[in-house]
Design an enzyme around this catalytic site. Structure first.
Site, short mmCIF file in Angstrom:
data_model
loop_
_atom_site.label_atom_id
_atom_site.label_comp_id
_atom_site.label_asym_id
_atom_site.label_seq_id
_atom_site.Cartn_x
_atom_site.Cartn_y
_atom_site.Cartn_z
N GLU A 164 -50.35 60.09 72.23
CA GLU A 164 -49.29 61.10 72.19
C GLU A 164 -49.63 62.29 73.09
OE1 GLU A 164 -46.90 60.85 68.08
OE2 GLU A 164 -49.05 61.11 67.76
N GLU A 222 -50.59 54.05 63.97
CA GLU A 222 -50.41 54.83 62.74
C GLU A 222 -49.83 54.03 61.58
OE1 GLU A 222 -50.28 57.95 66.04
OE2 GLU A 222 -49.67 55.87 65.75
#
Length: 695
Positions: free
Chosen positions: A104, A124
């Site tokens: 990210e 995740e």
């Protein structure tokens, strides 16, 4: 500037070098350092910023030391927005892994370059959440929705060349990450390349998100995070603005953060890392391991030998005849060929293993130089003791003697030798070269350095190793025997094997207990029942005959094409065998049992409560030292749904008082249901939970 991020300015390029070993995790010091570095670069007149990681990797994800603690500013979403909003050109140079928040951060940069060996990913969902710092909004704008969903819902690590093809990376180049990053930044400045914030790219085209949601839920067998991540990617396509998409992502992230499944998956994550850390082994050196012996070349023995060979060790395998030796070699060769097909082994390595590191013999004397020998013969005490007596005669002093028994008393096996301190249980799970679990069973006289050697071998084989004490079935099979018996009781009382299997797969198990029996072979349970009957059944134990009738007809499950289910060649799974229910109904009539209706909810509850109760006994008796040991065994060896964290984590989430109440009620109503485990009663009386015993 934070000490975790070093700032340097070379001409027009500011360099932010992160040095937060071992994996440059995105802890508070790193986040502060990156924020301050961007601001300093802007204030000092730089035209570009290069972000890279020192050591072995780019940012490999969040700092697990912050899990469960109050969040500290700057939070990762705000940091990503700040990097992306910089008026400077921001370039990320990747090596090692850029995972989760690490990717990210890279996506918030305007350009990305990586070395060929780098991998990127958003895993995740494996922790019960979704990318919460813009990953579900930025990635689809580069790759398209479908490719982004594949990355996000599977959590897989994408090699750099594939990431380049998908559009995640702008360039892949061999070299030092700092150097290739500087060269790339210089080239971009010289060509007057524009800033390229992903937030300004057009929204990707949509797909059938309802179908994608259903697919993710089905593939995850009820795990929510991959399916919820689909809705976040949907927002990237359908939200009115990028900011609205980010808000939707954040809302879904927080919904998952509060879920029971997130608690279970986080527990599983930490339990796997804690399970092999035993205080008693601190400063205990394991014995050296180079040459491993294996007794028995059947499916299990060949699998163990394959696992050892793939770990780089040499193996001498003993069989009873030359024909058996040849058959064992063929099994090992087939296993290794499978590794070649999966890309885990080159053909050259395959050939070298078979030529130079695998020895086969029919005489025990060939094991004279072995550092550790693993016995994997028939599950019979007399046979095992005979094997260990012979090993005692031929093995060198200091050799570790291990048994792969699933149930038998290792203390008794050890007494067949003059060196019981060198004897240990190494319980592999089939197929041994695939299954990650290894139960390390410590007998009464096993020395600590032998225990340490068992764990060292487990690490070498890349197993998840769990310490267990000696009892019938150790941790896993002892608990299995109880919850499998619970399923049998429900069948006699009115449920069908197929309703039970369906209810438990809906709960999250990969397979129900009767489908598992078909896979393992019904003849195994048949042999066990005959041994127990010969020894005299406990008057408090229920018996049945329907499974025996299947075996007497030659139906042993998948291996014969028929068991509880019928299996057709080339087809996955089976269909219910119509011969089964008449056998069950006849058994009920013979025992004068009136069947009743079970709901799926009651089936799951009884099955799980029986499992938890026996697991509490295993911990209370010290067979497992901690509840997390039980959880890891059931997760890695018995197909327990990972998103529940293990049976004892599930029990904590459900509430121990209600579980104890169910046990007391059912044991009063049903003389065959189990009495409450003393440890469970103790925890409820104290207002505690199993998690309290893990620390």
């Amino acid at each position: 500037m934070s000490q975790a991020v070093e700032y340097e300015k070379l001409g027009e390029i500011a360099i932010l070098a992160t040095n937060n070993p071992p994996v440059n995790a995105l802890g508070i010091d790193v986040r502060n350092g990156l924020w301050a570095g961007i601001e300093r670069a802007e204030s000092e007149g730089a035209r570009a910023v290069l972000i890279y990681g020192e050591g072995r990797t780019f940012f490999a994800g969040a700092d697990i030391r912050e899990f469960g603690k109050p969040p500290q500013d700057p939070l990762l979403p705000a940091l990503c927005d700040r990097i992306e909003a910089s008026p400077l050109l921001v370039i990320a140079a990747l090596h090692g892994t850029a995972l989760g928040g690490g990717l990210e951060i890279a996506l918030s940069c305007h350009y990305r370059i990586a070395v060929p060996s780098a991998k990127v990913g958003l895993p995740e969902v494996n922790l019960g959440i979704l990318p919460g710092a813009g990953g579900t909004q930025r990635l689809p704008r580069l790759t398209g929705a479908r490719a982004a969903l594949d990355m996000i819902t599977t959590g897989r690590h994408i090699p750099a060349p594939e990431a380049l093809e998908l559009g995640v990376l702008d360039r892949v180049l061999d070299g030092d990450p700092r150097q290739i990053g500087l060269e790339f930044a210089t080239e971009l400045l010289q060509s007057n390349a524009p800033r390229r914030p992903i937030c300004e790219l057009p929204a990707p085209e949509g797909i059938d998100f309802d179908a994608a949601y259903d697919t993710a839920l089905r593939k995850g067998r009820g795990q929510l995070s991959p399916a919820v991540a689909v809705r976040a990617v949907q927002a990237a396509c359908e939200a009115k603005s990028f900011a609205d998409g980010l808000a939707r992502e954040r809302q879904l992230f927080h919904d998952l953060l509060a879920s029971d499944q997130r608690k279970g998956l986080i527990h599983a994550f930490f339990a796997e890392r804690a399970v092999s850390k035993l205080p008693e082994l601190k400063d205990i050196a394991p014995r050296d391991l180079h040459q491993i012996g294996v007794i028995g070349g059947g499916t299990m023995g060949a699998g163990i030998a394959t696992s050892v060979l793939l770990a780089g060790l040499s193996v001498t395998l003993i069989e009873m005849s030359q024909d058996a030796v040849h058959a064992a070699r063929d099994r090992i060769a087939a296993n290794l060929s499978g590794a070649v097909k999966r890309g885990k082994l080159s053909q050259k390595e395959h050939d070298e293993i078979l030529s130079n590191r695998l020895g086969l013999a029919t005489e025990y004397s060939a094991l004279g130089t072995a550092d550790l020998v693993i016995e994997a013969v028939f599950e019979d005490m007399d046979v095992k003791k005979q094997v260990f007596s012979q090993l005692d005669d031929v093995c060198k002093s200091g050799a570790v003697l291990a048994t792969n028994t699933s149930y038998l008393d290792i203390n008794e096996i050890a007494q067949a030798t003059r060196r019981p301190g060198d004897v240990i249980g190494l319980h592999f799970f089939s197929p041994a070269h695939v299954m990650k679990l290894l139960e390390i069973v410590v007998a009464d006289q096993t020395t600590l350095d032998v225990v340490a050697t068992g764990f060292a071998l487990g690490r070498r084989l890349r197993k998840v190793s769990v310490r267990a004490g000696v009892c019938d079935g150790f941790i896993g099979n002892r608990i299995l025997n109880t919850y499998r018996t619970c399923a049998d009781h429900m069948v006699l009382d009115g449920a069908s094997p197929y309703q039970i299997d369906n209810a438990l797969t809906e709960f999250g198990f990969a397979m129900g207990p009767f489908a598992v029996s078909d896979l393992a072979g019904l003849d195994i349970g048949w042999a066990a029942r005959k041994r127990k009957r010969a020894a005299g059944f406990d008057s408090g134990v229920r018996d049945s005959s329907y499974a025996d009738k299947l075996c007497e007809a030659g139906h042993f499950g998948q291996k014969t094409g028929k068991g509880y289910y019928i299996y057709e060649p080339g087809k996955r799974g089976g269909v219910p065998n119509p011969d089964v229910m008449p056998l069950i109904e006849a058994d009920r009539v013979a025992q004068d049992l009136t069947p009743r209706v079970f709901s799926d909810k009651e089936i799951v509850r009884r099955y799980m409560v029986a499992m938890v109760n026996e697991a509490a006994k295993v911990v209370g008796e010290g067979i497992a030292h901690r509840p997390l040991d039980v959880d890891v065994v059931l997760l890695y060896g018995y197909g327990f749904p990972r998103f529940w964290g293990g049976p004892l984590k599930w029990a904590d989430i459900q509430g121990l008082p209600q579980i104890l109440s169910d046990i007391r009620r059912w044991s009063q109503e049903d003389p065959y249901f189990w009495k409450p485990a003393p440890l469970l009663e103790e925890l409820v009386a104290k207002g505690g939970c199993f998690e309290d015993l893990n620390t």
